[in-house]
Design a protein around this motif. Structure first.
Motif, PDB file in Angstrom:
ATOM      1  N   PRO A  27     -72.391   1.508 -55.501  1.00  0.00           N
ATOM      2  CA  PRO A  27     -72.942   2.759 -55.315  1.00  0.00           C
ATOM      3  C   PRO A  27     -74.442   2.585 -55.349  1.00  0.00           C
ATOM      4  O   PRO A  27     -75.075   3.794 -55.396  1.00  0.00           O
ATOM      5  CB  PRO A  27     -71.993   3.767 -56.064  1.00  0.00           C
ATOM      6  N   ASP A  28     -74.891   1.795 -56.157  1.00  0.00           N
ATOM      7  CA  ASP A  28     -76.448   1.782 -56.648  1.00  0.00           C
ATOM      8  C   ASP A  28     -77.356   1.516 -55.586  1.00  0.00           C
ATOM      9  O   ASP A  28     -78.794   1.615 -55.968  1.00  0.00           O
ATOM     10  CB  ASP A  28     -76.557   0.887 -57.845  1.00  0.00           C
ATOM     11  N   ASN A  29     -76.606   0.966 -54.470  1.00  0.00           N
ATOM     12  CA  ASN A  29     -77.561   0.737 -53.347  1.00  0.00           C
ATOM     13  C   ASN A  29     -77.320   1.017 -52.002  1.00  0.00           C
ATOM     14  O   ASN A  29     -76.201   0.939 -51.633  1.00  0.00           O
ATOM     15  CB  ASN A  29     -77.641  -0.931 -53.076  1.00  0.00           C
ATOM     16  N   ILE A  30     -78.095   2.068 -51.546  1.00  0.00           N
ATOM     17  CA  ILE A  30     -77.812   3.079 -50.484  1.00  0.00           C
ATOM     18  C   ILE A  30     -77.680   2.146 -49.162  1.00  0.00           C
ATOM     19  O   ILE A  30     -76.975   2.745 -48.439  1.00  0.00           O
ATOM     20  CB  ILE A  30     -78.963   4.170 -50.167  1.00  0.00           C
ATOM     21  N   CYS A  31     -78.311   0.963 -49.093  1.00  0.00           N
ATOM     22  CA  CYS A  31     -78.202   0.293 -47.882  1.00  0.00           C
ATOM     23  C   CYS A  31     -76.629  -0.521 -48.111  1.00  0.00           C
ATOM     24  O   CYS A  31     -75.941  -0.432 -46.922  1.00  0.00           O
ATOM     25  CB  CYS A  31     -79.021  -0.968 -47.793  1.00  0.00           C
ATOM     26  N   GLU A  32     -76.222  -0.784 -49.139  1.00  0.00           N
ATOM     27  CA  GLU A  32     -74.949  -1.551 -49.116  1.00  0.00           C
ATOM     28  C   GLU A  32     -73.949  -0.216 -48.829  1.00  0.00           C
ATOM     29  O   GLU A  32     -72.686  -0.760 -48.222  1.00  0.00           O
ATOM     30  CB  GLU A  32     -74.895  -2.064 -50.494  1.00  0.00           C
ATOM     31  N   GLY A 188     -86.062  -0.042 -46.436  1.00  0.00           N
ATOM     32  CA  GLY A 188     -86.127  -1.416 -46.204  1.00  0.00           C
ATOM     33  C   GLY A 188     -84.993  -1.921 -45.173  1.00  0.00           C
ATOM     34  O   GLY A 188     -84.920  -3.102 -44.727  1.00  0.00           O
ATOM     35  N   CYS A 189     -83.786  -1.112 -45.091  1.00  0.00           N
ATOM     36  CA  CYS A 189     -82.786  -1.140 -43.948  1.00  0.00           C
ATOM     37  C   CYS A 189     -82.538  -0.348 -43.115  1.00  0.00           C
ATOM     38  O   CYS A 189     -81.679  -0.474 -42.159  1.00  0.00           O
ATOM     39  CB  CYS A 189     -81.466  -1.365 -44.922  1.00  0.00           C
ATOM     40  N   LYS A 190     -83.412   0.687 -42.980  1.00  0.00           N
ATOM     41  CA  LYS A 190     -83.252   1.788 -41.905  1.00  0.00           C
ATOM     42  C   LYS A 190     -83.081   1.169 -40.530  1.00  0.00           C
ATOM     43  O   LYS A 190     -82.417   1.722 -39.684  1.00  0.00           O
ATOM     44  CB  LYS A 190     -84.178   2.680 -42.067  1.00  0.00           C
TER      45      LYS A 190
END
Length: 204
Positions: A27-32, A188-190
Protein backbone atom coordinates in the motif's frame (compact mmCIF):
# COMPACT_ATOMS: atom_id res chain seq x y z
CA UNK A 1 -39.15 -22.04 6.43
CA UNK A 2 -37.39 -19.55 8.76
CA UNK A 3 -34.44 -21.92 9.13
CA UNK A 4 -34.19 -22.24 5.35
CA UNK A 5 -34.12 -18.44 4.94
CA UNK A 6 -31.42 -18.14 7.60
CA UNK A 7 -29.29 -20.77 5.86
CA UNK A 8 -29.65 -18.95 2.52
CA UNK A 9 -28.67 -15.65 4.18
CA UNK A 10 -25.59 -17.19 5.83
CA UNK A 11 -24.58 -18.90 2.58
CA UNK A 12 -24.89 -15.58 0.70
CA UNK A 13 -22.69 -13.83 3.27
CA UNK A 14 -20.06 -16.53 2.94
CA UNK A 15 -20.02 -16.16 -0.85
CA UNK A 16 -19.73 -12.38 -0.62
CA UNK A 17 -16.95 -12.54 1.97
CA UNK A 18 -15.06 -14.97 -0.25
CA UNK A 19 -15.29 -12.52 -3.15
CA UNK A 20 -14.07 -9.52 -1.14
CA UNK A 21 -11.07 -7.74 -2.64
CA UNK A 22 -8.02 -8.13 -0.39
CA UNK A 23 -5.98 -5.04 0.56
CA UNK A 24 -3.03 -4.36 -1.76
CA UNK A 25 0.20 -6.14 -0.91
CA UNK A 26 2.24 -2.93 -1.04
CA UNK A 27 0.00 0.00 0.00
CA UNK A 28 3.00 2.35 0.15
CA UNK A 29 3.30 2.37 -3.65
CA UNK A 30 0.35 3.66 -5.65
CA UNK A 31 1.68 2.08 -8.86
CA UNK A 32 1.78 -1.36 -7.28
CA UNK A 33 -1.68 -0.79 -5.82
CA UNK A 34 -3.11 -0.09 -9.27
CA UNK A 35 -1.17 -2.82 -11.05
CA UNK A 36 -2.54 -5.30 -8.50
CA UNK A 37 -6.08 -3.89 -8.57
CA UNK A 38 -6.44 -2.50 -12.07
CA UNK A 39 -10.16 -1.84 -11.67
CA UNK A 40 -9.27 0.55 -8.83
CA UNK A 41 -7.31 2.68 -11.29
CA UNK A 42 -10.26 2.80 -13.66
CA UNK A 43 -12.55 3.87 -10.79
CA UNK A 44 -10.02 6.45 -9.59
CA UNK A 45 -9.71 7.96 -13.08
CA UNK A 46 -13.48 8.17 -13.29
CA UNK A 47 -13.56 9.94 -9.92
CA UNK A 48 -10.92 12.42 -11.11
CA UNK A 49 -12.81 13.19 -14.31
CA UNK A 50 -16.10 13.60 -12.44
CA UNK A 51 -15.00 15.63 -9.42
CA UNK A 52 -11.64 17.11 -10.42
CA UNK A 53 -9.84 15.69 -7.40
CA UNK A 54 -6.33 14.36 -8.15
CA UNK A 55 -6.14 10.62 -7.62
CA UNK A 56 -3.31 10.70 -5.09
CA UNK A 57 -5.25 12.81 -2.54
CA UNK A 58 -8.20 10.49 -1.76
CA UNK A 59 -5.95 7.44 -2.07
CA UNK A 60 -3.69 8.82 0.66
CA UNK A 61 -6.73 9.62 2.79
CA UNK A 62 -8.17 6.14 2.22
CA UNK A 63 -4.90 4.53 3.25
CA UNK A 64 -5.08 6.43 6.53
CA UNK A 65 -8.74 5.67 7.12
CA UNK A 66 -8.98 1.96 6.35
CA UNK A 67 -5.64 0.62 5.07
CA UNK A 68 -7.74 -0.30 1.99
CA UNK A 69 -9.86 -2.82 3.92
CA UNK A 70 -13.38 -3.07 2.51
CA UNK A 71 -14.99 -3.78 5.89
CA UNK A 72 -12.92 -1.49 8.11
CA UNK A 73 -14.70 -0.12 11.19
CA UNK A 74 -13.68 1.62 14.43
CA UNK A 75 -12.65 -0.79 17.21
CA UNK A 76 -15.29 -2.12 19.57
CA UNK A 77 -15.52 -0.36 22.93
CA UNK A 78 -15.93 -2.32 26.15
CA UNK A 79 -17.21 -1.72 29.67
CA UNK A 80 -15.03 -4.17 31.54
CA UNK A 81 -15.55 -7.18 29.27
CA UNK A 82 -19.00 -6.22 27.94
CA UNK A 83 -19.06 -4.80 24.37
CA UNK A 84 -20.98 -1.50 24.28
CA UNK A 85 -20.60 -0.57 20.63
CA UNK A 86 -18.15 1.22 18.37
CA UNK A 87 -16.90 4.78 18.70
CA UNK A 88 -18.77 5.76 15.53
CA UNK A 89 -20.74 4.22 12.67
CA UNK A 90 -17.94 4.86 10.16
CA UNK A 91 -17.48 1.92 7.82
CA UNK A 92 -15.78 0.67 4.68
CA UNK A 93 -12.90 1.79 2.50
CA UNK A 94 -13.57 5.48 3.12
CA UNK A 95 -14.68 5.09 6.75
CA UNK A 96 -17.73 7.14 5.81
CA UNK A 97 -20.24 7.86 8.55
CA UNK A 98 -23.83 6.86 7.89
CA UNK A 99 -25.22 10.41 7.92
CA UNK A 100 -22.61 11.72 5.47
CA UNK A 101 -23.00 8.65 3.26
CA UNK A 102 -26.75 9.24 3.17
CA UNK A 103 -26.10 12.85 2.06
CA UNK A 104 -23.82 11.57 -0.70
CA UNK A 105 -26.41 9.07 -1.91
CA UNK A 106 -29.16 11.68 -1.91
CA UNK A 107 -27.13 14.39 -3.67
CA UNK A 108 -25.63 12.11 -6.32
CA UNK A 109 -28.61 9.81 -6.83
CA UNK A 110 -26.31 6.84 -6.23
CA UNK A 111 -28.82 5.12 -3.95
CA UNK A 112 -27.32 1.65 -4.45
CA UNK A 113 -23.82 2.74 -3.42
CA UNK A 114 -22.02 0.56 -0.89
CA UNK A 115 -19.32 1.65 1.54
CA UNK A 116 -17.59 -1.70 1.06
CA UNK A 117 -17.29 -1.18 -2.71
CA UNK A 118 -14.10 0.60 -3.83
CA UNK A 119 -15.73 2.31 -6.82
CA UNK A 120 -18.44 3.84 -4.63
CA UNK A 121 -16.01 4.72 -1.84
CA UNK A 122 -13.59 6.59 -4.12
CA UNK A 123 -16.49 8.42 -5.75
CA UNK A 124 -17.72 9.40 -2.28
CA UNK A 125 -14.30 10.83 -1.45
CA UNK A 126 -14.29 12.77 -4.71
CA UNK A 127 -17.70 14.18 -3.82
CA UNK A 128 -16.53 15.09 -0.32
CA UNK A 129 -13.36 16.85 -1.47
CA UNK A 130 -15.38 18.72 -4.10
CA UNK A 131 -17.81 19.93 -1.44
CA UNK A 132 -14.93 20.83 0.87
CA UNK A 133 -13.62 23.17 -1.80
CA UNK A 134 -17.06 24.74 -2.22
CA UNK A 135 -17.83 25.05 1.51
CA UNK A 136 -14.43 25.96 2.97
CA UNK A 137 -12.40 27.02 -0.07
CA UNK A 138 -9.85 24.24 0.34
CA UNK A 139 -7.99 23.18 -2.79
CA UNK A 140 -8.63 19.63 -3.96
CA UNK A 141 -4.86 19.27 -4.17
CA UNK A 142 -4.33 20.16 -0.50
CA UNK A 143 -4.32 16.76 1.18
CA UNK A 144 -3.46 18.25 4.57
CA UNK A 145 -6.49 20.56 4.81
CA UNK A 146 -8.75 18.13 2.96
CA UNK A 147 -8.03 15.46 5.57
CA UNK A 148 -8.73 17.88 8.43
CA UNK A 149 -12.13 18.57 6.84
CA UNK A 150 -12.70 14.86 6.33
CA UNK A 151 -12.00 14.12 9.99
CA UNK A 152 -13.61 17.14 11.65
CA UNK A 153 -16.40 17.91 9.20
CA UNK A 154 -16.89 21.21 7.40
CA UNK A 155 -18.17 23.00 10.51
CA UNK A 156 -15.40 21.67 12.70
CA UNK A 157 -12.75 22.77 10.21
CA UNK A 158 -14.30 26.22 9.96
CA UNK A 159 -14.22 26.50 13.77
CA UNK A 160 -10.63 25.18 13.81
CA UNK A 161 -11.47 22.34 16.19
CA UNK A 162 -8.31 20.57 15.00
CA UNK A 163 -6.17 23.10 16.91
CA UNK A 164 -7.15 21.27 20.10
CA UNK A 165 -5.99 17.95 18.61
CA UNK A 166 -2.22 17.98 18.01
CA UNK A 167 -2.36 14.25 17.22
CA UNK A 168 -4.76 14.97 14.34
CA UNK A 169 -2.52 17.67 12.92
CA UNK A 170 0.34 15.15 12.99
CA UNK A 171 -1.79 12.53 11.20
CA UNK A 172 -2.87 15.09 8.60
CA UNK A 173 0.77 15.89 7.87
CA UNK A 174 1.40 12.18 7.41
CA UNK A 175 -1.50 12.01 4.93
CA UNK A 176 -0.12 15.03 3.07
CA UNK A 177 3.35 13.47 2.87
CA UNK A 178 1.90 10.20 1.58
CA UNK A 179 -0.19 12.10 -0.97
CA UNK A 180 2.91 13.80 -2.37
CA UNK A 181 4.72 10.46 -2.43
CA UNK A 182 1.82 8.87 -4.31
CA UNK A 183 1.75 11.77 -6.77
CA UNK A 184 5.45 11.32 -7.61
CA UNK A 185 5.01 7.56 -8.00
CA UNK A 186 1.94 7.95 -10.22
CA UNK A 187 3.79 10.29 -12.57
CA UNK A 188 6.24 7.47 -13.18
CA UNK A 189 3.69 4.78 -14.02
CA UNK A 190 0.62 6.62 -15.33
CA UNK A 191 1.51 6.11 -18.99
CA UNK A 192 1.94 2.39 -18.38
CA UNK A 193 -1.33 2.18 -16.46
CA UNK A 194 -3.21 4.08 -19.16
CA UNK A 195 -1.83 1.98 -21.99
CA UNK A 196 -2.54 -1.23 -20.11
CA UNK A 197 -6.09 -0.09 -19.41
CA UNK A 198 -6.70 0.86 -23.06
CA UNK A 199 -5.22 -2.43 -24.27
CA UNK A 200 -7.57 -4.38 -22.00
CA UNK A 201 -10.52 -2.26 -23.10
CA UNK A 202 -10.09 -3.17 -26.77
CA UNK A 203 -8.30 -6.50 -26.77
CA UNK A 204 -8.86 -8.30 -23.45
Amino acid sequence: MKIKKKLIFIFTLLILSGCATPPPKNPDNICEIFFEHRDWYKASKKMNEKWGTPIHVPLAMMYQESSFKHNAAPPMQYFWFIPIGRASDAYGYAQAKTMTWDDYQRETGNSWASRSDFDDAIDFMGWFTHKTQKVNGVSKWDAYAQYLNYHEGWGGYKNKSYNKKPWLIKVSRTVDARSKKYAAQLRGCKENLDSSWLWRLFFA
